[in-house]
Design a protein around this motif. Structure first.
Motif, short mmCIF file in Angstrom:
data_model
loop_
_atom_site.label_atom_id
_atom_site.label_comp_id
_atom_site.label_asym_id
_atom_site.label_seq_id
_atom_site.Cartn_x
_atom_site.Cartn_y
_atom_site.Cartn_z
N CYS A 110 0.51 13.73 3.70
CA CYS A 110 -0.89 13.28 3.69
C CYS A 110 -1.72 14.07 2.69
O CYS A 110 -2.66 13.54 2.09
N SER A 113 -1.90 12.56 -0.66
CA SER A 113 -2.53 11.24 -0.76
C SER A 113 -3.62 11.25 -1.83
O SER A 113 -4.17 12.29 -2.18
N SER A 114 -3.94 10.06 -2.31
CA SER A 114 -4.98 9.94 -3.34
C SER A 114 -6.36 10.28 -2.82
O SER A 114 -7.28 10.55 -3.60
N ASN A 125 -6.55 15.79 8.63
CA ASN A 125 -5.12 16.05 8.45
C ASN A 125 -4.70 17.33 9.15
O ASN A 125 -3.65 17.38 9.82
N GLY A 179 -6.20 7.07 4.87
CA GLY A 179 -5.25 7.38 3.81
C GLY A 179 -4.48 6.19 3.28
O GLY A 179 -3.71 6.34 2.31
N HIS A 180 -4.63 5.02 3.91
CA HIS A 180 -3.89 3.84 3.47
C HIS A 180 -4.85 2.66 3.29
O HIS A 180 -4.99 1.81 4.17
N GLU A 188 3.81 -0.25 5.99
CA GLU A 188 2.51 0.26 6.48
C GLU A 188 2.00 -0.57 7.65
O GLU A 188 1.44 -0.02 8.62
N ASP A 249 6.40 5.96 7.83
CA ASP A 249 5.55 6.76 6.93
C ASP A 249 6.38 7.59 5.96
O ASP A 249 5.95 7.84 4.83
#
Length: 265
Positions: A110, A113-114, A125, A179-180, A188, A249
């Motif tokens: 995580c 992640s972007s 997180n 995060g998604h 997902e 994940d």
């Protein structure tokens, strides 16, 4: 240290803080092997300890202090019996340590992640990682201190386990949503559905189980404790299925063992 470990997805590397050589000694598919083993160990431990209890300790596991008829043992009862309890503790000890390791792997995944740079995402997180570790430590505590051995510690660990499980589920769902960003791929979507329904089932069973336990304690009605024990099993199974979402994940991630790359000056 001559070795370093890194969790590596197919297209992005989550670094472990050491420069890795290009040719790892070992690369193990994390989700397909390690994560599956730790999750299934908990399920196998539950099933095997229950079967052993029915086969060799039926009267003991269905015994009720007030004499009310009962056909389903609670997990606390199974833990207090030598053979089923030993099987449970062995499996849960390995599974819990695996889940603690999973918590760190998920945290690093995580963190890559972007949206990891966002303050609230980073805090969330860390909270999810802490809750998962605390949940597993509570599970180990209630497993090694049975209700008959130390009632206060067992009850306290059980409450702690349920509380951290709920927090972990809710916060993990929030973390996943942040995060998604949509649109989601099939993996997902499967992970989200498993998370969501497992959380709903677990939280729904908690007040029902608490009500049935209090009702049994006050009125000692036939088979009320059996229904309570059934709710307890449903909660444990829903928690196991929630953690199985990590399989989706972490698909594509490998646990890599390699020598640090040589540096020349």
């Amino acid at each position: 240290h001559p070795f370093s470990i890194s969790a590596t997805p197919e297209k992005k590397v989550v670094r472990a803080g050491l420069q890795m050589s290009s040719q790892p000694l070992i690369a193990v598919p994390y989700a397909r092997i390690i994560s599956r083993i730790t999750i299934h160990l908990a399920l196998v431990s539950l099933l095997l300890s229950t079967i052993l209890g029915y086969l060799f300790h039926f009267e003991r596991i269905t015994f009720s202090i007030c004499g009310a008829p009962n056909v389903i043992p609670s997990i606390s009862t199974l833990i207090g019996i030598p053979v089923p309890g030993t099987v449970w503790r062995i499996g849960i000890t390995v599974a819990a340590h695996g889940q603690i390791f999973d918590a760190f792997i998920m945290y690093r995944a995580c963190a890559a992640s972007s949206v990891a740079a966002r303050t609230w995402y980073s805090i969330l997180n860390k909270m999810v990682c802490f809750c998962q570790i605390a949940q597993q430590l509570s599970l180990l505590t209630l497993s090694y201190f049975s209700y008959l051995q130390n009632q206060l510690v067992h009850v306290g660990a059980t409450i702690s386990y349920a509380a951290f499980a709920i927090l972990n589920m809710i916060l993990s769902c929030c973390l996943f949503k942040l995060g998604h960003p949509k649109p989601w791929d099939d993996s997902e979507q499967a992970s989200w559905r498993l998370r969501l329904w497992s959380t709903i089932v677990f939280i729904s069973m908690l007040p029902i189980g608490a009500y049935l336990f209090i009702r049994h304690d006050q009125y000692c009605e036939p088979y009320v404790y059996s229904i309570f024990a059934f709710c307890e099993y449903v909660m444990v199974l829903s928690n196991i299925s929630f953690h199985f979402s990590q399989y989706y994940d972490l698909r594509g991630y490998c646990l890599m063992l390699a020598f640090p790359a040589a540096k020349y000056f």
